[in-house]
Design a protein around this motif. Structure first.
Motif, mmCIF file in Angstrom:
data_model
loop_
_atom_site.group_PDB
_atom_site.id
_atom_site.type_symbol
_atom_site.label_atom_id
_atom_site.label_comp_id
_atom_site.label_asym_id
_atom_site.label_seq_id
_atom_site.Cartn_x
_atom_site.Cartn_y
_atom_site.Cartn_z
ATOM 1 N N THR A 1 50.074 41.140 38.080
ATOM 2 C CA THR A 1 49.239 41.978 37.223
ATOM 3 C C THR A 1 50.053 42.560 36.076
ATOM 4 O O THR A 1 49.620 42.548 34.917
ATOM 5 C CB THR A 1 48.624 43.129 38.044
ATOM 6 O OG1 THR A 1 47.966 42.577 39.173
ATOM 7 C CG2 THR A 1 47.628 43.924 37.231
ATOM 8 N N LEU A 2 51.264 43.062 36.389
ATOM 9 C CA LEU A 2 52.077 43.682 35.339
ATOM 10 C C LEU A 2 52.456 42.657 34.274
ATOM 11 O O LEU A 2 52.459 42.975 33.077
ATOM 12 C CB LEU A 2 53.339 44.311 35.943
ATOM 13 C CG LEU A 2 53.107 45.579 36.766
ATOM 14 C CD1 LEU A 2 54.424 46.128 37.308
ATOM 15 C CD2 LEU A 2 52.391 46.664 35.964
ATOM 16 N N PHE B 1 41.802 47.987 39.388
ATOM 17 C CA PHE B 1 40.923 47.020 40.055
ATOM 18 C C PHE B 1 41.735 45.900 40.729
ATOM 19 O O PHE B 1 41.396 45.480 41.832
ATOM 20 C CB PHE B 1 39.915 46.426 39.060
ATOM 21 C CG PHE B 1 38.670 47.268 38.923
ATOM 22 C CD1 PHE B 1 37.487 46.900 39.558
ATOM 23 C CD2 PHE B 1 38.671 48.423 38.177
ATOM 24 C CE1 PHE B 1 36.350 47.674 39.441
ATOM 25 C CE2 PHE B 1 37.539 49.209 38.059
ATOM 26 C CZ PHE B 1 36.367 48.842 38.689
ATOM 27 N N THR B 2 42.782 45.409 40.058
ATOM 28 C CA THR B 2 43.558 44.323 40.671
ATOM 29 C C THR B 2 44.322 44.838 41.891
ATOM 30 O O THR B 2 44.484 44.107 42.871
ATOM 31 C CB THR B 2 44.556 43.681 39.683
ATOM 32 O OG1 THR B 2 45.268 44.723 39.039
ATOM 33 C CG2 THR B 2 43.866 42.831 38.671
ATOM 34 N N MET B 3 44.767 46.078 41.824
ATOM 35 C CA MET B 3 45.461 46.630 42.993
ATOM 36 C C MET B 3 44.478 46.789 44.161
ATOM 37 O O MET B 3 44.825 46.551 45.305
ATOM 38 C CB MET B 3 46.118 47.970 42.640
ATOM 39 C CG MET B 3 47.397 47.844 41.835
ATOM 40 S SD MET B 3 48.703 46.893 42.687
ATOM 41 C CE MET B 3 48.503 45.266 42.054
ATOM 42 N N LEU B 4 43.242 47.169 43.810
ATOM 43 C CA LEU B 4 42.201 47.225 44.846
ATOM 44 C C LEU B 4 41.998 45.840 45.449
ATOM 45 O O LEU B 4 41.842 45.686 46.656
ATOM 46 C CB LEU B 4 40.884 47.710 44.231
ATOM 47 C CG LEU B 4 40.633 49.216 44.257
ATOM 48 C CD1 LEU B 4 39.311 49.537 43.561
ATOM 49 C CD2 LEU B 4 40.582 49.714 45.694
ATOM 50 N N ALA B 5 42.016 44.822 44.555
ATOM 51 C CA ALA B 5 41.802 43.444 45.020
ATOM 52 C C ALA B 5 42.937 42.979 45.924
ATOM 53 O O ALA B 5 42.732 42.123 46.777
ATOM 54 C CB ALA B 5 41.677 42.508 43.821
ATOM 55 N N VAL C 1 35.851 43.337 33.835
ATOM 56 C CA VAL C 1 36.955 43.634 34.755
ATOM 57 C C VAL C 1 36.634 43.104 36.155
ATOM 58 O O VAL C 1 37.505 42.555 36.832
ATOM 59 C CB VAL C 1 37.249 45.153 34.792
ATOM 60 C CG1 VAL C 1 38.259 45.486 35.878
ATOM 61 C CG2 VAL C 1 37.773 45.617 33.442
ATOM 62 N N LEU C 2 35.366 43.229 36.560
ATOM 63 C CA LEU C 2 34.982 42.752 37.896
ATOM 64 C C LEU C 2 35.135 41.236 38.010
ATOM 65 O O LEU C 2 35.626 40.736 39.021
ATOM 66 C CB LEU C 2 33.534 43.151 38.206
ATOM 67 C CG LEU C 2 33.362 44.557 38.782
ATOM 68 C CD1 LEU C 2 31.893 44.854 39.024
ATOM 69 C CD2 LEU C 2 34.144 44.729 40.071
ATOM 70 N N ILE C 3 34.730 40.518 36.951
ATOM 71 C CA ILE C 3 34.867 39.056 36.970
ATOM 72 C C ILE C 3 36.342 38.685 37.119
ATOM 73 O O ILE C 3 36.719 37.847 37.946
ATOM 74 C CB ILE C 3 34.264 38.432 35.679
ATOM 75 C CG1 ILE C 3 32.747 38.601 35.699
ATOM 76 C CG2 ILE C 3 34.645 36.963 35.562
ATOM 77 C CD1 ILE C 3 32.074 38.305 34.387
ATOM 78 N N VAL C 4 37.183 39.353 36.322
ATOM 79 C CA VAL C 4 38.619 39.080 36.399
ATOM 80 C C VAL C 4 39.141 39.441 37.789
ATOM 81 O O VAL C 4 39.914 38.696 38.397
ATOM 82 C CB VAL C 4 39.366 39.882 35.305
ATOM 83 C CG1 VAL C 4 40.864 39.758 35.478
ATOM 84 C CG2 VAL C 4 38.962 39.376 33.939
#
Lengths: 406, 229
Positions: free
Chosen positions: A322-323, A382-386, A275-278
């Motif tokens: 993301t969605l 995670f993507t929202m954090l990004a 997930v972190l890599i993505v």
């Protein structure tokens, strides 16, 4: 209009957006597949292991688990078993007596664990009766016969129809001895059982080992493992005296849960890495999208848009991206999971695993809301954090400086 | 009495470049009455764009005061300045600066959307103003599908649609050919005379100057001359 603007902005660089969507979709389907399979394999591991022989819980005399002595018995097990069976949620109950004996064939002698079982109940409690490879299972509780593990049979160089001599110590200290024919040979896949276990009808066992109606273990399975603790609490509080204890499967097979927990932590470490890599690749996309539009954001600010609105736009773009990725990943992921839910999934090296844990079939992925939604939710979080970082940068933009940007 | 849309008193702006202080504007006093059509001219670096940025609240002065419709804006925070820009100022930029993913009509609607105007009202107003600037039939085109002149007309439509008290334009004809520039200036002149919109331009273009009512020449950050035409 903000939604429309966000949507159209996504397709300014459609190739880049599709690559990002692809990365999210791939990570999503991979997580869905891996998590459902992992949880499914744990359920299967627990069920296969426990249904093989141990059961979900056992009632024993105190101290019997650590030191299984012939004299440490349960008095009047039939009465207690009937009371436990009456409890709501208990599926099946069986009584067992257990001893150790020297087993001799015509050619060889080995030590083995001999277990007396209630033949009718045992078929519901244990999968061993269904794992007979040669011959048949025990016919009735009074029959003078036995079944034997495949490895033990091979070691003793015997087959169905041969007779074995048992020599052990009886409950009253007398010598327990018998000569019984082999009616079946089982192969459980669990080396410990296949090499070491002999089963015979309970009444024959009690007679040979001078136990009268005493026994060592009451084995039970429940309808739903989630309710086990409640049922055990009820048994403990209403039925048991200080001469009996009830133990759950985790106590009976401590290694199993530890193994699952270790595997679970290990897997989550890998999942989080994935997930972190993505997330970092997505962060890169989001950041690029914001940086290359600094001038445009400057114009929007100059026209009177507040930074919050532009930050909202950027977060909305990230959310849409993301969605989309999640939706595509979930459709493909769930389709794959459904396929393997119907047809089962077999790992490479499954046989070795099967031998260790009593898994002989294929793994069925766990088709639950939690198992399917856990991966996508983690990716979404995670993507929202990004997307917060690029959005925060917008707050620092000054219209004059931003409009100078090319 | 109607207040002057723009009043600057002792307006100065100094930029810091490393150790060096560069004065961009020095003690500028300026009043622009309602309905005026003012051109700022001067060589590069004379302070035209800096003055426009300060009057529009895009940048803060180092010292001095700015009043816009009677409101001091030199001390305002970014959020209040954004409100001022949204309701009181229309912008026309040299390079049009339309939002590329929105159509001509949506670009015009954008400001009204920020103002919270109902979508039906916005659409009607946007179509009307696009017709007025001569872009009827091109409402659904995106900036990329329009010529430079057409894009600048969309930008003008965007600037005037919500009837601001002041329109600021930074070299609006710099990227246009002379024919297009002329028709654009005629359009702006009619906006000025028919709607009484105050215009403040910065330009090098003699053509633009010829349409204005007042010419202010800047030199080294100071007003060198201020004459009515």
């Amino acid at each position: 209009m903000i939604l429309r603007l966000a949507w159209r902005n996504l397709w300014r660089h459609s190739r880049r957006s599709w690559l990002t969507i692809g990365a999210i979709a791939f990570a999503t389907l991979l997580l869905i597949f891996m998590i459902t399979l992992q949880l499914g394999s744990y359920d299967m591991m627990i069920n296969n292991n426990l249904q093989l022989f141990t059961g979900h819980f056992q009632v024993q005399a105190p101290g019997y688990l650590k030191k299984p002595q012939m004299r440490n018995t349960l008095a009047q097990p039939q009465q207690l078993a009937a009371q436990i069976r009456a409890i709501n949620g208990v599926e099946d109950i069986g009584i067992r007596a257990k001893g150790f004996a020297l087993i001799a064939s015509e050619q060889r002698t080995y030590g083995a664990e001999v277990v007396g079982v209630e033949t009718a109940n045992e078929t519901k409690l244990s999968t061993i009766p269904s794992l007979i490879k040669t011959g048949r299972f025990l016919s009735d509780d009074n029959a003078q016969e036995l079944i034997i593990g495949e490895v033990l049979a091979r070691n003793l160089k015997v087959t169905v129809g041969d007779e074995l001599t048992l020599l052990g110590s009886g409950h009253d200290g007398s010598i327990a001895a018998a000569v019984l024919p082999i009616v079946g040979i089982f192969k459980s896949g669990e080396p410990g059982l296949d090499r070491n276990l002999i089963e015979m009808p309970l009444k024959s066992f009690q007679e040979i080992f001078s136990m009268h109606d005493k026994a060592h273990i009451i084995v039970g399975i429940v309808e739903n493992l989630d309710n086990l603790e409640t049922i055990l609490t009820q048994i403990r509080s209403t039925l048991l005296t200080d001469k009996q204890v009830v133990l759950d499967w985790d106590t009976l097979v401590p290694g199993l849960m530890q193994l699952i927990e270790a595997d679970f932590i290990n897997s989550w470490f890998l999942y989080i890495c994935l997930v972190l890599i993505v997330t970092f690749s997505i962060l890169n996309t989001f950041l690029m999208a914001v940086l290359e539009r600094t001038r445009e954001f400057g114009v929007m600010l100059a026209l009177g848009a507040k930074p919050f609105l532009i930050a909202k736009l950027v977060i909305l773009e990230s959310l849409l991206l993301t969605l989309l990725g999640l939706a595509i990943g979930m459709i493909i992921g769930i389709s794959i999971v459904l396929y393997f839910y119907i047809h089962g999934f077999s790992y490479p090296g499954m046989e070795e695993l099967g031998a260790e844990f009593g898994i002989t079939g294929k793994v069925t992925p766990e088709l639950s809301l939690l198992a399917i939604s856990l991966g996508p939710l983690v990716i979404l979080a995670f993507t929202m954090l990004a997307s917060i970082y690029p959005a925060l940068r917008i707050r620092l933009l000054k219209p004059v400086d931003a409009m100078k940007s090319v | 009495m109607q207040k002057n849309p723009v009043i600057c008193r002792k307006l100065s702006k100094t930029f810091q470049q490393g150790e060096v202080k560069i004065p961009a504007l020095v003690d500028v006093d300026l009043e622009i009455p309602k309905g005026d059509f003012v051109c700022l001219s001067g060589p590069s670096g004379s302070g035209k764009t800096t003055l426009l940025n300060l009057i529009s609240g895009l940048d803060n002065p180092t010292s001095g005061e700015i009043e816009l419709d009677g409101q001091r804006i030199d001390q305002m925070n970014q959020s209040s300045l954004a409100e001022i820009r949204l309701y009181k100022i229309g912008f026309v930029f040299q390079s049009y600066n339309l939002i590329p993913v929105l159509t001509a009509q949506e670009n015009v609607e954008f400001v009204m959307q920020l103002q919270g105007i109902d979508s039906k009202v916005r659409a009607k107003k946007a179509r009307h103003i696009l017709k007025e600037v001569g872009l009827e039939g091109l409402e659904k085109r995106r900036p990329g599908d329009l010529s430079g002149g057409q894009q600048q007309r969309v930008a003008i439509a965007r600037a005037i649609v919500s009837k601001p008290s002041l329109i600021l334009a930074d070299e609006p004809t710099a990227n246009l050919d002379s024919h297009t520039a002329e028709s654009l200036m005629e359009l702006l002149q009619s906006m000025n005379s028919e709607h009484g919109i105050t215009l403040l331009f910065s330009t090098h273009d003699q053509l633009v100057m010829s349409y204005s009512k007042r010419l202010i020449k800047l030199h080294d950050g100071r007003i060198a001359s201020d004459e009515k035409l």
